[in-house]
Every structure is written in structure tokens, then in C-alpha cells.
Write a protein that holds these residues in place. Sequence first.
Motif, PDB file in Angstrom:
ATOM      1  N   MET A  99       0.831  -1.204   0.000  1.00 43.25           N
ATOM      2  CA  MET A  99       0.000   0.000   0.000  1.00 43.25           C
ATOM      3  C   MET A  99       0.867   1.256   0.000  1.00 43.25           C
ATOM      4  O   MET A  99       1.912   1.299   0.641  1.00 43.25           O
ATOM      5  N   ASN A 100       0.406   2.294  -0.727  1.00 38.88           N
ATOM      6  CA  ASN A 100       1.099   3.567  -0.638  1.00 38.88           C
ATOM      7  C   ASN A 100       0.619   4.325   0.592  1.00 38.88           C
ATOM      8  O   ASN A 100      -0.288   3.865   1.297  1.00 38.88           O
ATOM      9  N   ASP A 101       1.208   5.488   0.835  1.00 40.95           N
ATOM     10  CA  ASP A 101       0.866   6.253   2.041  1.00 40.95           C
ATOM     11  C   ASP A 101      -0.617   6.601   2.110  1.00 40.95           C
ATOM     12  O   ASP A 101      -1.263   6.460   3.156  1.00 40.95           O
ATOM     13  N   GLU A 102      -1.170   7.063   0.989  1.00 39.30           N
ATOM     14  CA  GLU A 102      -2.566   7.474   0.985  1.00 39.30           C
ATOM     15  C   GLU A 102      -3.491   6.314   1.351  1.00 39.30           C
ATOM     16  O   GLU A 102      -4.441   6.471   2.121  1.00 39.30           O
ATOM     17  N   GLU A 103      -3.171   5.136   0.839  1.00 39.34           N
ATOM     18  CA  GLU A 103      -3.984   3.956   1.134  1.00 39.34           C
ATOM     19  C   GLU A 103      -3.853   3.544   2.591  1.00 39.34           C
ATOM     20  O   GLU A 103      -4.836   3.146   3.235  1.00 39.34           O
ATOM     21  N   LEU A 104      -2.623   3.640   3.120  1.00 38.09           N
ATOM     22  CA  LEU A 104      -2.408   3.282   4.517  1.00 38.09           C
ATOM     23  C   LEU A 104      -3.174   4.209   5.449  1.00 38.09           C
ATOM     24  O   LEU A 104      -3.831   3.760   6.395  1.00 38.09           O
ATOM     25  N   PHE A 105      -3.091   5.509   5.192  1.00 34.53           N
ATOM     26  CA  PHE A 105      -3.786   6.471   6.042  1.00 34.53           C
ATOM     27  C   PHE A 105      -5.299   6.310   5.934  1.00 34.53           C
ATOM     28  O   PHE A 105      -6.021   6.427   6.929  1.00 34.53           O
ATOM     29  N   ALA A 106      -5.784   6.042   4.726  1.00 35.16           N
ATOM     30  CA  ALA A 106      -7.218   5.845   4.540  1.00 35.16           C
ATOM     31  C   ALA A 106      -7.691   4.618   5.316  1.00 35.16           C
ATOM     32  O   ALA A 106      -8.750   4.636   5.965  1.00 35.16           O
ATOM     33  N   LYS A 107      -6.891   3.556   5.277  1.00 34.21           N
ATOM     34  CA  LYS A 107      -7.256   2.328   5.987  1.00 34.21           C
ATOM     35  C   LYS A 107      -7.258   2.560   7.491  1.00 34.21           C
ATOM     36  O   LYS A 107      -8.170   2.107   8.208  1.00 34.21           O
ATOM     37  N   TYR A 108      -6.260   3.278   7.988  1.00 35.25           N
ATOM     38  CA  TYR A 108      -6.195   3.536   9.429  1.00 35.25           C
ATOM     39  C   TYR A 108      -7.348   4.430   9.867  1.00 35.25           C
ATOM     40  O   TYR A 108      -7.962   4.217  10.915  1.00 35.25           O
ATOM     41  N   ARG A 109      -7.646   5.454   9.072  1.00 33.09           N
ATOM     42  CA  ARG A 109      -8.753   6.355   9.409  1.00 33.09           C
ATOM     43  C   ARG A 109     -10.079   5.604   9.457  1.00 33.09           C
ATOM     44  O   ARG A 109     -10.934   5.873  10.293  1.00 33.09           O
ATOM     45  N   GLU A 110     -10.255   4.647   8.551  1.00 34.26           N
ATOM     46  CA  GLU A 110     -11.512   3.912   8.471  1.00 34.26           C
ATOM     47  C   GLU A 110     -11.629   2.810   9.519  1.00 34.26           C
ATOM     48  O   GLU A 110     -12.711   2.535  10.035  1.00 34.26           O
ATOM     49  N   THR A 111     -10.491   2.158   9.846  1.00 35.26           N
ATOM     50  CA  THR A 111     -10.545   0.994  10.731  1.00 35.26           C
ATOM     51  C   THR A 111     -10.019   1.251  12.135  1.00 35.26           C
ATOM     52  O   THR A 111     -10.384   0.546  13.078  1.00 35.26           O
ATOM     53  N   GLY A 112      -9.112   2.238  12.285  1.00 34.04           N
ATOM     54  CA  GLY A 112      -8.492   2.469  13.583  1.00 34.04           C
ATOM     55  C   GLY A 112      -7.568   1.335  13.992  1.00 34.04           C
ATOM     56  O   GLY A 112      -7.240   1.194  15.180  1.00 34.04           O
ATOM     57  N   ASP A 113      -7.127   0.547  13.028  1.00 37.21           N
ATOM     58  CA  ASP A 113      -6.273  -0.618  13.288  1.00 37.21           C
ATOM     59  C   ASP A 113      -4.892  -0.156  13.764  1.00 37.21           C
ATOM     60  O   ASP A 113      -4.159   0.511  13.027  1.00 37.21           O
ATOM     61  N   ILE A 114      -4.529  -0.495  15.015  1.00 39.32           N
ATOM     62  CA  ILE A 114      -3.250  -0.080  15.586  1.00 39.32           C
ATOM     63  C   ILE A 114      -2.078  -0.641  14.788  1.00 39.32           C
ATOM     64  O   ILE A 114      -1.018  -0.011  14.675  1.00 39.32           O
ATOM     65  N   ALA A 115      -2.251  -1.838  14.202  1.00 35.71           N
ATOM     66  CA  ALA A 115      -1.176  -2.439  13.400  1.00 35.71           C
ATOM     67  C   ALA A 115      -0.874  -1.580  12.171  1.00 35.71           C
ATOM     68  O   ALA A 115       0.295  -1.416  11.784  1.00 35.71           O
ATOM     69  N   VAL A 116      -1.906  -1.021  11.571  1.00 37.02           N
ATOM     70  CA  VAL A 116      -1.714  -0.135  10.419  1.00 37.02           C
ATOM     71  C   VAL A 116      -1.030   1.149  10.865  1.00 37.02           C
ATOM     72  O   VAL A 116      -0.111   1.638  10.203  1.00 37.02           O
ATOM     73  N   ARG A 117      -1.472   1.680  12.007  1.00 41.99           N
ATOM     74  CA  ARG A 117      -0.826   2.884  12.541  1.00 41.99           C
ATOM     75  C   ARG A 117       0.654   2.640  12.784  1.00 41.99           C
ATOM     76  O   ARG A 117       1.510   3.456  12.419  1.00 41.99           O
ATOM     77  N   ASN A 118       0.977   1.502  13.379  1.00 41.09           N
ATOM     78  CA  ASN A 118       2.374   1.190  13.670  1.00 41.09           C
ATOM     79  C   ASN A 118       3.195   1.031  12.395  1.00 41.09           C
ATOM     80  O   ASN A 118       4.388   1.361  12.361  1.00 41.09           O
ATOM     81  N   GLN A 119       2.573   0.534  11.347  1.00 37.68           N
ATOM     82  CA  GLN A 119       3.261   0.398  10.071  1.00 37.68           C
ATOM     83  C   GLN A 119       3.658   1.763   9.514  1.00 37.68           C
ATOM     84  O   GLN A 119       4.768   1.941   8.998  1.00 37.68           O
ATOM     85  N   ILE A 120       2.748   2.722   9.656  1.00 37.06           N
ATOM     86  CA  ILE A 120       3.043   4.085   9.206  1.00 37.06           C
ATOM     87  C   ILE A 120       4.134   4.707  10.076  1.00 37.06           C
ATOM     88  O   ILE A 120       5.066   5.348   9.575  1.00 37.06           O
ATOM     89  N   VAL A 121       4.017   4.509  11.386  1.00 40.63           N
ATOM     90  CA  VAL A 121       4.994   5.064  12.318  1.00 40.63           C
ATOM     91  C   VAL A 121       6.397   4.557  11.997  1.00 40.63           C
ATOM     92  O   VAL A 121       7.358   5.331  11.952  1.00 40.63           O
ATOM     93  N   GLU A 122       6.524   3.257  11.789  1.00 36.31           N
ATOM     94  CA  GLU A 122       7.832   2.677  11.481  1.00 36.31           C
ATOM     95  C   GLU A 122       8.424   3.269  10.206  1.00 36.31           C
ATOM     96  O   GLU A 122       9.629   3.483  10.109  1.00 36.31           O
TER      97      GLU A 122
END
Length: 241
Positions: free
Chosen positions: A1-24
Motif C-alpha cells: 500500500m502507498n501512504d494514501e492507502e495506509l492512512f485511509a485504511k487507518y482512518r476507516e478501521t483504527g487498526d493499531i497495526a496499520v498505525r504502527n506500520q506508518i509510524v515505522e
Amino acid sequence: MNDEELFAKYRETGDIAVRNQIVEKYLYVASVLAKKFVGRGVEYDDLYQVASLALIKGVSRFDERKGLQFSTFITPTITGEIKNYFRDRSRLVHLPRKVSELRVQVKRAQEDLFAKTGKKPTAKEIAEQLGVSEEEVLRCVEAGGVVSLDNSAEGTDGMSFHEVLPAADDVFEDVENRDAVNAALATLSEAERALVRYRFKEELSQVETAARMNVSQMNVSRMERKILQKLKETLMKSMVE
């Protein structure tokens, strides 16, 4: 996933694993900015921790739909948190011991609750965790008088000044965005630019800003909302032209 897709997924799901992926992916920004403040009496590891926590909070606040690059948003966000950290350290020396100790506990509780839930905790939630009254939490936070550039203004769809103000030493900010922001700031009156400088560069409280400008705190609050809305509209217009 690109950045836009990752942020969209996190915004929609609140999945901490997705957030951590972006943070890393963006921890390098925290590292670079932490190193810029080394040599001012605080160890790199402490600064890196502050920067990393700011990065986590920034990921949760960022909205990819507003058309900004995350690196443009997160650099001043982290820088502001590091500066607030230094301001906290200096101000705590002048606060009553009980208030100083509670401020430290409030800060830790806020970070702990945020790490667990991925959401910024309320004063009530912090008070419940610490076993103190909500009033005590609010009083000790206000005692420090620290203004966070990451705060959003009422009536502006949650947009913060970090999303519209350029960082003077932002090594990640692109020229096009910076020019757009400078052009937007140029549309403000002299008084409005003074308020932006006091509140969001010098990080003064509303009371301190009101004293500098010889107006009431209520006037400062109203001006903030008006200014942020004006900047937002100007920037959004420039993006579609």
C-alpha cells in the motif's frame, strides 16, 4: 500500500497495526529532528522518545484527504512537541512541587492511554486513571501555559496550525507547499499576523497574547478561529487553481 492507502485504511478501521506500520516508515523523521536538538541539556534518547510519541499522535491526527503530504505535516508537529518539552522542563522549575509532580503524572497517563486506545484521552479519562479530580487535571495543565501547535481551532473541521504554517527549518517540506502557505499568510492583516506569531511561533497562551495585543482573551479566541478558517480557505483554493 502507498501512504494514501495506509492512512485511509487507518482512518476507516483504527487498526493499531496499520498505525504502527506508518509510524515505522517515518521514524527516521523523528530521529533526524531529535538530533537537531541534542546539546541543549537533554539526551538524544529522551528527545527521540518525545519525537516518536509526537509521530504517533501525528499519524492519528493526519487526514490524507486534505491534500497535504504527511512529511509536510509531521515535521512541524514533532518540532513543536520537542519545543514544548523544553518549555515544560523550564516551567516546571517555577511551579509548586505538587503541581509539577501532577503534571508529570498527567503527561505519562496521557501517553499511556493514547498508546492503548490510539485516541487522545479526555481530562476525565486521565483523572480516572490517576485517581484525582478532573478539575485538578485541568488546573495543572493550565498552570504550565504550554500551547501546542497541534491543537485544532473550533469550527475549522479539526485543521491545526501545523497543517497550514510552514516550518522555517523544515528539511522535509516541499517548496510548492511552503510558497502556498506564505502566500496565504500574506493575505492576513498586520494584527492577524501578529496573533499567529504570538500564539503559534512564540507559543504564548491566549491570556499572554491578549496582553501583548491589548485586547481581551475572548477577542484572541475569536480571531484564532477566523484566521485559521481564512488560511484554510485560501490554501484549499490554491490547490484547485
